[in-house]
Design an enzyme around this catalytic site. Sequence first.
Site, PDB file in Angstrom:
ATOM      1  N   CYS A 188       0.839  -1.196   0.000  1.00  0.00           N
ATOM      2  CA  CYS A 188       0.000   0.000   0.000  1.00  0.00           C
ATOM      3  C   CYS A 188       0.876   1.249   0.000  1.00  0.00           C
ATOM      4  CB  CYS A 188      -0.919   0.000   1.220  1.00  0.00           C
ATOM      5  SG  CYS A 188      -1.891   1.520   1.398  1.00  0.00           S
ATOM      6  N   ASP A 195       0.061  -6.103  -0.362  1.00  0.00           N
ATOM      7  CA  ASP A 195      -1.058  -6.367  -1.270  1.00  0.00           C
ATOM      8  C   ASP A 195      -0.674  -7.560  -2.137  1.00  0.00           C
ATOM      9  OD1 ASP A 195      -2.569  -4.119  -0.422  1.00  0.00           O
ATOM     10  OD2 ASP A 195      -1.419  -2.811  -1.752  1.00  0.00           O
TER      11      ASP A 195
END
Length: 281
Positions: A188, A195
């Site tokens: 992120c 992620d």
Amino acid sequence: MTDYSNSPELQASVLGKTTQYSDQYDASLLHPIARKLNRSQIGVSEQALPFFGEDTWTGYELSWLNLKGKPQVAVATFVFACQSAKIIESKSFKLYLNSFNQTRFDSLASVQAILARDLSAAAETDVRVTLYSPREFNCLPFTDLPGICLDELDIECHEYAPNTQLLVAKSDELVSETLHSHLLKSNCLITSQPDWASIVIRYEGKAICHASLLKYLVSFRSHNEFHEQCVERIYCDLQNAFAPTMLEVYARYTRRGGLDINPFRSSHSNRTSMLLRTNRQ
């Protein structure tokens, strides 16, 4: 690379901050972010996008009350055209969906219409919203990814920041192939939380060395960028390196906070994202 994570627009977001969760409907919780913040960094003009596509979000934790106060649940899909001026910051999206929890609505159709109205206003584009009631959940089955999986290749990796120098052609032979990998990871932009994604790459053109492509995808492992921005970066890097006559890049990210984000970019306007959902989601 320019660090735009300190821009006022991103600093005003709720990512990485302690927040209050409202259970009463509140459209003001949505926080839009301009796509141009990243696109200017990778040389993409808002006036002449080098791709077509869309971002499909899945909302697995949508609930509200009917007029008698009885809870209702649904799974939702939200489709944002990549031509939209704005994306929705994901935590604000989750806070907005939570605000439906104790709010009464007269029907599923009413909820769907309100979602489409609010999201379209925030993103400055028409957003397609579909709600699936529990009896329709089988409309979203798990599927295998198409094409050749790159993940069994015996490669040695040293690069964990995006490096286009890793991309090399296999030969001048013209091919049409679909490749996929489950090894894409980025972080992120604001919180640096991991992620995780599976990615499908379909192209026609000069043959790409599979090992080099996998090394390139692995090189995103320590990179901080939003999902949509990573996919656009990958698309542009492949287009610049190989100039394929057809290119599609589609990432299926795992969910966080009940939402997954699945960006799709294509060289052709008549293509739409594949109807896929992996068991990681």
